[in-house]
Design an enzyme around this catalytic site. Structure first.
Site, PDB file in Angstrom:
ATOM      1  N   SER A   1      46.857   6.228  -6.139  1.00 22.76           N
ATOM      2  CA  SER A   1      47.909   6.872  -7.179  1.00 22.76           C
ATOM      3  C   SER A   1      48.693   6.037  -8.409  1.00 22.76           C
ATOM      4  O   SER A   1      49.052   6.524  -8.679  1.00 22.76           O
ATOM      5  CB  SER A   1      49.255   7.914  -6.394  1.00 22.76           C
ATOM      6  OG  SER A   1      47.607   9.051  -5.728  1.00 22.76           O
TER       7      SER A   1
ATOM      8  N   LYS B   1      48.463   6.510 -11.448  1.00 18.63           N
ATOM      9  CA  LYS B   1      48.254   7.657 -12.530  1.00 18.63           C
ATOM     10  C   LYS B   1      49.456   7.115 -13.519  1.00 18.63           C
ATOM     11  O   LYS B   1      49.237   7.542 -14.769  1.00 18.63           O
ATOM     12  CB  LYS B   1      49.331   8.447 -11.386  1.00 18.63           C
ATOM     13  CG  LYS B   1      48.547   9.076 -10.589  1.00 18.63           C
ATOM     14  CD  LYS B   1      49.468  10.123  -9.864  1.00 18.63           C
ATOM     15  CE  LYS B   1      48.794  11.083  -8.405  1.00 18.63           C
ATOM     16  NZ  LYS B   1      48.309  10.889  -8.242  1.00 18.63           N
TER      17      LYS B   1
ATOM     18  N   TYR C   1      54.067  17.474  -6.031  1.00 17.53           N
ATOM     19  CA  TYR C   1      53.438  16.032  -6.780  1.00 17.53           C
ATOM     20  C   TYR C   1      52.181  16.818  -6.743  1.00 17.53           C
ATOM     21  O   TYR C   1      51.181  17.642  -5.901  1.00 17.53           O
ATOM     22  CB  TYR C   1      52.933  15.302  -5.666  1.00 17.53           C
ATOM     23  CG  TYR C   1      52.284  13.669  -5.643  1.00 17.53           C
ATOM     24  CD1 TYR C   1      53.284  12.714  -6.324  1.00 17.53           C
ATOM     25  CD2 TYR C   1      51.024  14.143  -5.497  1.00 17.53           C
ATOM     26  CE1 TYR C   1      52.700  12.161  -6.729  1.00 17.53           C
ATOM     27  CE2 TYR C   1      50.406  13.127  -5.511  1.00 17.53           C
ATOM     28  CZ  TYR C   1      51.137  11.685  -6.514  1.00 17.53           C
ATOM     29  OH  TYR C   1      50.697  10.519  -6.914  1.00 17.53           O
TER      30      TYR C   1
ATOM     31  N   ASN D   1      47.588  16.515  -7.565  1.00 21.32           N
ATOM     32  CA  ASN D   1      46.911  15.037  -7.771  1.00 21.32           C
ATOM     33  C   ASN D   1      45.905  15.200  -9.716  1.00 21.32           C
ATOM     34  O   ASN D   1      45.983  14.353 -10.113  1.00 21.32           O
ATOM     35  CB  ASN D   1      45.676  14.703  -7.310  1.00 21.32           C
ATOM     36  CG  ASN D   1      46.469  13.894  -5.951  1.00 21.32           C
ATOM     37  OD1 ASN D   1      46.638  13.094  -6.284  1.00 21.32           O
ATOM     38  ND2 ASN D   1      47.014  14.028  -4.645  1.00 21.32           N
TER      39      ASN D   1
ATOM     40  N   HIS E   1      55.255   3.378  -8.032  1.00 19.19           N
ATOM     41  CA  HIS E   1      54.382   4.288  -7.867  1.00 19.19           C
ATOM     42  C   HIS E   1      53.974   3.621  -6.310  1.00 19.19           C
ATOM     43  O   HIS E   1      53.647   2.340  -6.061  1.00 19.19           O
ATOM     44  CB  HIS E   1      54.055   4.605  -8.360  1.00 19.19           C
ATOM     45  CG  HIS E   1      53.322   6.052  -7.644  1.00 19.19           C
ATOM     46  ND1 HIS E   1      52.734   6.799  -7.554  1.00 19.19           N
ATOM     47  CD2 HIS E   1      53.827   7.514  -8.715  1.00 19.19           C
ATOM     48  CE1 HIS E   1      52.532   8.011  -6.885  1.00 19.19           C
ATOM     49  NE2 HIS E   1      52.805   8.626  -8.645  1.00 19.19           N
TER      50      HIS E   1
ATOM     51  N   ASP F   1      42.583  13.873   1.112  1.00 25.07           N
ATOM     52  CA  ASP F   1      43.362  12.626   1.238  1.00 25.07           C
ATOM     53  C   ASP F   1      44.397  12.011   2.000  1.00 25.07           C
ATOM     54  O   ASP F   1      44.127  12.926   2.959  1.00 25.07           O
ATOM     55  CB  ASP F   1      44.962  13.622  -0.338  1.00 25.07           C
ATOM     56  CG  ASP F   1      45.482  12.207  -1.272  1.00 25.07           C
ATOM     57  OD1 ASP F   1      45.146  11.091  -1.453  1.00 25.07           O
ATOM     58  OD2 ASP F   1      46.843  12.765  -1.702  1.00 25.07           O
TER      59      ASP F   1
END
Length: 519
Positions: free
Chosen positions: A61, A64, A152, A154, A287, A481
């Site tokens: 992630s 992102k 959150y 994805n 992150h 995930d």
């Protein structure tokens, strides 16, 4: 106190023991200078491939921020993407989120990997473009109005990468190379869309030192949400690029880390693929990244011009390691939670949060106060005024009840106590018309179990945990995930005669889905 290099050397030497696993890597930079560039252990323990600063790693992630940066660089007017976004949500009733809502995780969409579990997906099942398009295209409702809350999601970033591809007529890998990798000098970085294998043989591992480690099986195909493949040296180049462009008003990282807000004007703690917070009195952006077998974290302190990158090809806490590294650079000690003294406050117990419909559980296992509501358990410390906080979430008792303040989600809510026992007569077959999916609850030897099913398969049956009257938790400890949905709240509803007629299902990632009883 030891000098800087002594502190860092001592910290780096401790990492293989404090965060045990097959291998890892860490970088620490200050003012563009590399203070630490170190790797240890094995990228592939079976094939005896060493972990080095050039080992290719799934940044997950952390991708992102690169997706948002590519969108900002490649699209002059973000409004040009609004109509194509609407076309990808053909069944959505009501307002459609904006492109910025996607960038800031304020879209109101339910996370597609959480929803995939409601469709019965096994944890190791394939999940690619076809499955993603069906889950996204089947969206009929949001779990909050766009711009009003944080959650959150994805697929916000998968949508962004798909939209920028269509807008420019160029592949996302090419766009990343043009607008990010080449400019930052990330020579080895690439789009690692297929999670089954890395080209240099690097593996991610499940397990722990007690049970042993085994190569994790992943079969997800991802893109702008989590597909960045990069080495430690590539991430060092990114951090140096951030420092080199720090004074450019239109510098990419300055744009990515600029303040963002909710629709009502409150400052938001997440935007453009970056979390915003404070550590040791200074603003921090960063992150994490995770998939089964892979953990990473990067952070940047602009005021002190410090960056930290941590990579583990196992499940150790990369964020904690990054914060410990930051503390070592600063010569500080991270605060440790003090244990509760005595039995704890009288407001510990079970509640329902009325807006989301999710259970809130407050207890103190091992003398540490624990909140279970969001994406994972949170530790809280009791304050002299009787409230409890961790610097983000705050619980405060008042004459009209217990309030939970979560400014990071733009939420302040009075919790509804759940008093009494859970009745076991909740078995049945329930159908969610919005998802075209089912939930089966049954008694097996006197114990209640539940499991989801849908177009992705038939999910595991899990033992239900009672929370309060007609409120149960259905655990989801493993998912597509790395970070699973956790516990699903099942809130059963009854008719005037006491018969169960429906159940409202939700977790923090995907809330407020109604299932009617069909058998």
């Amino acid at each position: 106190m030891p000098n800087l290099h002594a502190r860092l050397n001592q910290f780096v030497e401790s990492l293989p023991r404090s965060h045990p696993g097959p291998g890892g890597a860490i970088a620490v930079l200050r003012a563009g200078e590399v203070l630490v560039r170190h790797a240890w252990g094995f990228a592939n323990a079976e094939r005896r491939i060493p972990f080095t600063p050039r080992t290719l790693f799934r940044m997950c992630s952390i991708t992102k921020q690169f997706t948002c940066g590519t969108v900002l660089e490649a699209v002059e007017d973000l409004a040009a993407l609004d109509a194509p976004l609407r076309a990808r949500l053909p069944l959505l009733e009501g307002p459609v989120p904006s492109i910025l809502d996607l960038c800031h995780n304020q879209s109101g969409l339910r996370d597609y990997w959480a929803v995939a579990m409601l469709h019965g997906s096994p944890a190791e099942a394939p999940f690619g473009d076809t499955e993603a398009a069906r889950v996204i295209g089947g969206t009929r409702s949001l779990h909050f109005a766009p711009g009003t809350r944080y959650s959150y999601v994805n697929q916000n970033f998968r949508l962004l990468s798909d939209l920028v591809e269509n807008h420019t007529g160029r592949g996302f890998a090419e766009l990343l190379r043009r607008f990010i990798f080449d400019r930052a000098g990330m020579e080895g970085a690439f789009l690692a869309a297929d999670t089954r294998a890395m080209p240099d043989g690097t593996e991610g591992y499940e397990g722990n030192p007690v049970s042993g480690f085994r190569a994790a099986e992943n079969r997800v195909l991802w893109t702008g949400d989590a597909a960045l493949g990069a080495s430690l040296d590539d991430m060092i180049a990114w951090e140096r690029y951030i420092d080199a462009t720090r004074e450019a008003p239109r510098g990419l990282y300055n744009r990515l880390s600029a303040p963002v807000h909710f629709a009502g004007g409150a400052e938001a703690p997440y935007g453009f693929g970056l979390g915003r917070g404070r550590e040791f009195g200074m603003a921090v952006t960063g992150h994490g990244g995770a998939l089964r077998g892979w953990r990473s974290h990067r952070l940047h302190v602009a005021e002190a011009r410090i960056s930290v990158v941590v990579m583990f090809n196992h499940f150790a806490d990369a964020q904690a390691a990054a914060l410990d590294a930051l503390a070592a650079v600063l010569g500080e000690e991270r605060p440790r939670q003090a244990p509760l003294e005595g039995p704890g406050p009288d407001w510990l117990g079970a509640y329902l949060e009325p807006e989301s419909g999710l259970a809130v559980r407050l207890d103190a296992p091992g003398g540490a106060m624990r909140l279970r509501f969001g994406h994972g358990p949170e530790r809280l410390e009791l304050q002299p005024d009787g409230s409890a906080t961790n610097g983000r979430t705050r619980l405060r008792p008042t004459p009209d009840g217990l309030w939970m303040d979560r400014p990071q989600e733009n939420m302040s809510t009075r919790l509804e106590p759940l008093r009494g026992e859970s009745r076991a007569d909740v078995e049945g077959r329930f159908r969610c018309d919005e998802l075209d999916a089912e939930l089966w609850v049954t008694q097996a030897g006197g114990a209640p179990y539940g499991g989801f099913s849908g177009f992705l398969g038939q999910g595991r049956m899990e033992l239900l945990e009672p929370i309060g009257p007609d409120v149960w938790a259905l655990p989801c400890p493993r998912a597509l995930d790395h970070t699973p949905p956790g516990d699903w709240t099942l809130h059963f509803r009854r008719d005037g005669g006491g018969a169960v007629t429906e159940v409202v299902v939700g977790c923090w990632l995907a809330r407020g889905l109604r299932y009617r009883r069909v058998g």
